[in-house]
Design a protein around this motif. Structure first.
Motif, PDB file in Angstrom:
ATOM      1  N   ASP A  49       0.831  -1.278   0.065  1.00 16.69           N
ATOM      2  CA  ASP A  49       0.178   0.028   0.081  1.00 16.69           C
ATOM      3  C   ASP A  49       0.770   1.261  -0.205  1.00 16.69           C
ATOM      4  OD1 ASP A  49       0.973   0.388   2.462  1.00 16.69           O
ATOM      5  OD2 ASP A  49      -0.850   0.131   3.661  1.00 16.69           O
ATOM      6  N   ASP A  50       0.220   2.463   0.105  1.00 21.09           N
ATOM      7  CA  ASP A  50       1.219   3.486   0.099  1.00 21.09           C
ATOM      8  C   ASP A  50       2.132   3.828   1.164  1.00 21.09           C
ATOM      9  OD1 ASP A  50      -0.252   4.388  -2.209  1.00 21.09           O
ATOM     10  OD2 ASP A  50      -1.640   5.972  -1.192  1.00 21.09           O
ATOM     11  N   TRP A  51       1.751   3.015   2.400  1.00 19.11           N
ATOM     12  CA  TRP A  51       2.695   3.108   3.547  1.00 19.11           C
ATOM     13  C   TRP A  51       3.979   2.157   3.694  1.00 19.11           C
ATOM     14  CZ3 TRP A  51       1.336   6.836   7.115  1.00 19.11           C
ATOM     15  CH2 TRP A  51       0.194   7.627   6.839  1.00 19.11           C
ATOM     16  N   SER A  52       3.847   1.199   2.639  1.00 22.48           N
ATOM     17  CA  SER A  52       4.683   0.143   2.490  1.00 22.48           C
ATOM     18  C   SER A  52       6.140   0.511   2.417  1.00 22.48           C
ATOM     19  CB  SER A  52       4.570  -0.887   1.317  1.00 22.48           C
ATOM     20  OG  SER A  52       3.254  -1.463   1.710  1.00 22.48           O
ATOM     21  N   ASP A  53       7.116  -0.100   2.988  1.00 17.55           N
ATOM     22  CA  ASP A  53       8.600   0.351   2.775  1.00 17.55           C
ATOM     23  C   ASP A  53       9.146  -0.913   1.742  1.00 17.55           C
ATOM     24  OD1 ASP A  53       8.685   1.601   5.235  1.00 17.55           O
ATOM     25  OD2 ASP A  53       8.828  -0.072   6.646  1.00 17.55           O
ATOM     26  N   ILE A  54      10.476  -0.470   1.439  1.00 16.03           N
ATOM     27  CA  ILE A  54      11.153  -1.253   0.232  1.00 16.03           C
ATOM     28  C   ILE A  54      11.904  -2.175   0.749  1.00 16.03           C
ATOM     29  CG2 ILE A  54      12.623  -0.857  -1.668  1.00 16.03           C
ATOM     30  CD1 ILE A  54      11.797   2.047  -1.822  1.00 16.03           C
ATOM     31  N   ASP A  55      11.650  -3.364   0.161  1.00 13.64           N
ATOM     32  CA  ASP A  55      12.678  -4.691   0.247  1.00 13.64           C
ATOM     33  C   ASP A  55      13.300  -4.817  -0.978  1.00 13.64           C
ATOM     34  OD1 ASP A  55      12.299  -5.998   3.228  1.00 13.64           O
ATOM     35  OD2 ASP A  55      10.470  -4.906   2.654  1.00 13.64           O
ATOM     36  N   LEU A  56      14.700  -4.818  -1.123  1.00 14.74           N
ATOM     37  CA  LEU A  56      15.447  -5.081  -2.240  1.00 14.74           C
ATOM     38  C   LEU A  56      16.407  -6.183  -2.063  1.00 14.74           C
ATOM     39  CD1 LEU A  56      16.291  -1.589  -3.745  1.00 14.74           C
ATOM     40  CD2 LEU A  56      15.138  -3.385  -5.094  1.00 14.74           C
ATOM     41  N   LEU A  57      16.347  -6.953  -3.104  1.00 20.42           N
ATOM     42  CA  LEU A  57      17.328  -8.033  -3.037  1.00 20.42           C
ATOM     43  C   LEU A  57      18.245  -7.828  -4.352  1.00 20.42           C
ATOM     44  CD1 LEU A  57      18.649 -11.002  -2.419  1.00 20.42           C
ATOM     45  CD2 LEU A  57      16.646 -11.837  -4.084  1.00 20.42           C
ATOM     46  N   VAL A  58      19.586  -7.780  -3.847  1.00 21.80           N
ATOM     47  CA  VAL A  58      20.802  -7.278  -4.868  1.00 21.80           C
ATOM     48  C   VAL A  58      21.678  -8.392  -4.940  1.00 21.80           C
ATOM     49  CG1 VAL A  58      22.629  -5.928  -5.405  1.00 21.80           C
ATOM     50  CG2 VAL A  58      20.407  -4.971  -4.348  1.00 21.80           C
ATOM     51  N   VAL A  59      21.931  -8.998  -6.196  1.00 24.14           N
ATOM     52  CA  VAL A  59      22.656 -10.477  -6.185  1.00 24.14           C
ATOM     53  C   VAL A  59      23.956  -9.810  -6.861  1.00 24.14           C
ATOM     54  CG1 VAL A  59      22.767 -12.518  -7.177  1.00 24.14           C
ATOM     55  CG2 VAL A  59      20.585 -11.663  -6.472  1.00 24.14           C
ATOM     56  N   VAL A  60      25.091 -10.250  -6.324  1.00 28.39           N
ATOM     57  CA  VAL A  60      26.337  -9.836  -6.627  1.00 28.39           C
ATOM     58  C   VAL A  60      27.354 -11.372  -6.563  1.00 28.39           C
ATOM     59  CG1 VAL A  60      26.219  -7.715  -5.888  1.00 28.39           C
ATOM     60  CG2 VAL A  60      27.336  -9.219  -4.408  1.00 28.39           C
ATOM     61  N   ASP A  61      28.576 -11.020  -7.320  1.00 27.80           N
ATOM     62  CA  ASP A  61      29.299 -12.416  -7.573  1.00 27.80           C
ATOM     63  C   ASP A  61      29.914 -12.381  -6.015  1.00 27.80           C
ATOM     64  OD1 ASP A  61      29.509 -12.789 -10.157  1.00 27.80           O
ATOM     65  OD2 ASP A  61      30.982 -11.350 -10.471  1.00 27.80           O
ATOM     66  N   ASP A  62      30.190 -13.675  -5.432  1.00 27.58           N
ATOM     67  CA  ASP A  62      30.324 -14.282  -4.498  1.00 27.58           C
ATOM     68  C   ASP A  62      31.528 -13.545  -3.813  1.00 27.58           C
ATOM     69  OD1 ASP A  62      28.602 -16.232  -4.991  1.00 27.58           O
ATOM     70  OD2 ASP A  62      29.439 -17.615  -3.765  1.00 27.58           O
ATOM     71  N   ALA A  63      32.757 -13.053  -4.569  1.00 31.51           N
ATOM     72  CA  ALA A  63      33.766 -12.506  -3.944  1.00 31.51           C
ATOM     73  C   ALA A  63      33.622 -10.957  -3.741  1.00 31.51           C
ATOM     74  CB  ALA A  63      34.791 -12.533  -4.924  1.00 31.51           C
ATOM     75  N   ARG A  64      32.242 -10.297  -4.317  1.00 35.22           N
ATOM     76  CA  ARG A  64      32.086  -9.015  -4.138  1.00 35.22           C
ATOM     77  C   ARG A  64      30.985  -8.651  -2.996  1.00 35.22           C
ATOM     78  NH1 ARG A  64      34.213  -5.587  -7.451  1.00 35.22           N
ATOM     79  NH2 ARG A  64      35.319  -6.378  -9.468  1.00 35.22           N
ATOM     80  N   ILE A  65      30.521  -9.583  -2.153  1.00 33.97           N
ATOM     81  CA  ILE A  65      29.341  -9.526  -1.447  1.00 33.97           C
ATOM     82  C   ILE A  65      29.546  -8.351  -0.094  1.00 33.97           C
ATOM     83  CG2 ILE A  65      30.132 -11.626   0.011  1.00 33.97           C
ATOM     84  CD1 ILE A  65      26.844 -11.730   0.398  1.00 33.97           C
ATOM     85  N   ASP A  66      30.726  -8.681   0.182  1.00 31.84           N
ATOM     86  CA  ASP A  66      31.192  -7.500   1.211  1.00 31.84           C
ATOM     87  C   ASP A  66      31.606  -5.896   0.871  1.00 31.84           C
ATOM     88  OD1 ASP A  66      30.934  -9.004   3.651  1.00 31.84           O
ATOM     89  OD2 ASP A  66      32.717 -10.122   3.232  1.00 31.84           O
ATOM     90  N   ASP A  67      31.645  -6.022  -0.613  1.00 30.04           N
ATOM     91  CA  ASP A  67      31.792  -4.881  -1.121  1.00 30.04           C
ATOM     92  C   ASP A  67      30.770  -3.890  -1.346  1.00 30.04           C
ATOM     93  OD1 ASP A  67      34.731  -5.362  -1.556  1.00 30.04           O
ATOM     94  OD2 ASP A  67      34.170  -5.795  -3.745  1.00 30.04           O
ATOM     95  N   TYR A  68      29.458  -4.596  -1.773  1.00 33.37           N
ATOM     96  CA  TYR A  68      28.131  -4.003  -1.327  1.00 33.37           C
ATOM     97  C   TYR A  68      27.408  -3.999   0.232  1.00 33.37           C
ATOM     98  CZ  TYR A  68      28.421  -3.734  -6.605  1.00 33.37           C
ATOM     99  OH  TYR A  68      28.884  -3.481  -7.623  1.00 33.37           O
ATOM    100  N   ALA A  69      27.782  -4.763   0.906  1.00 38.72           N
ATOM    101  CA  ALA A  69      27.227  -4.847   2.125  1.00 38.72           C
ATOM    102  C   ALA A  69      27.578  -3.763   3.234  1.00 38.72           C
ATOM    103  CB  ALA A  69      27.312  -5.923   3.002  1.00 38.72           C
ATOM    104  N   ALA A  70      27.564  -2.290   2.580  1.00 40.30           N
ATOM    105  CA  ALA A  70      27.873  -1.247   3.395  1.00 40.30           C
ATOM    106  C   ALA A  70      27.096  -0.182   2.622  1.00 40.30           C
ATOM    107  CB  ALA A  70      29.402  -0.827   3.111  1.00 40.30           C
TER     108      ALA A  70
END
Length: 239
Positions: A49-70
């Motif tokens: 609904d209009d009040w809903s927050d956002i949940d995003l799934l982002v997929v990256v190469d295994d070696a880069r996961i900590d690069d994006y987790a910030a």
């Protein structure tokens, strides 16, 4: 969120969410190191609904996961990050998560980022794919079931200031529950430091949230405090 738990129209909130999401998904799509992205949660399932927050799934190469987790690595679109937290404990081993609040046009927007490696990724039955460069498979589970499968990542240490900032960021989330007349409103307000008042009226709940928000003013980011007040004003219009 179920369809029956929807709140009254809030076009300003829906507008800032659409603007933010359009800019951020374009930024993700333009990053060749991102293998895929999709909506999960109520937006992904088509129950928002209009009040809903956002949940995003982002997929990256295994070696880069900590690069994006910030928070600083993730795109912020037209919003300014106000508070952010490492939320990896909400997902299975090998995944990462960041939760936080952005301020867009003076209003708060809560976003849960789920960053998953290609080796563990798949599109759940209640997700909406934005783009997919690897041809990831479909899973037979919901996203909640996928997150709860197996052992979770251990939580990162948080100090008193982190917990205070988290409570500040969650004040609008509690306000959303008032707008939706959610039965768990009193429990969430108590978690934020309010009194145990399960029988309180919706107006009393809102007054408690305003007091709590005022208590965060001395230590919280001014933009987040101001956005929280603007959000509670929208909630007041529903009463």
């Amino acid at each position: 969120m179920s369809v029956t738990n929807s709140g009254p129209p809030a076009p300003r909130l829906a507008h800032i969410r659409t603007r933010w999401l359009s800019a951020v998904t374009a930024a993700l799509d333009s990053d060749p190191r991102v293998a895929g992205a999709g909506l999960v949660g109520s937006l992904g399932a088509g129950h928002a609904d209009d009040w809903s927050d956002i949940d995003l799934l982002v997929v990256v190469d295994d070696a880069r996961i900590d690069d994006y987790a910030a928070p600083g690595r993730l795109p912020s679109g037209p919003g300014k990050p106000a508070v952010a937290f490492d939320a990896r404990h909400n997902g299975p081993r090998g995944t990462r998560a960041v939760s936080g609040q952005y301020v867009v046009d003076g209003l708060p927007l809560w976003v849960d980022w789920h960053i998953h490696p290609v080796s563990q990724a798949g599109w759940t039955v209640d997700s909406t794919v934005i783009f997919d460069r690897r041809g990831l498979g479909r899973l037979a589970t919901t996203f909640a079931e996928h997150l709860n499968a197996g052992e979770h990542e251990p939580a990162t240490a948080k100090g008193p200031d982190d917990h205070q900032a988290l409570r500040l960021g969650l004040v609008p989330v509690a306000g959303k529950r008032i707008a939706r007349r959610s039965p768990d409103t009193a429990r969430m307000i108590e978690f934020l430091g309010g009194p145990h008042a399960p029988a309180a009226s919706w107006r009393d709940h809102l007054a408690t949230l305003r007091r709590l928000l005022g208590g965060f003013a001395a230590t919280g980011p001014p933009a987040s405090v101001s956005a929280g007040h603007a959000y509670l004003d929208l909630v007041a219009e529903t009463l």
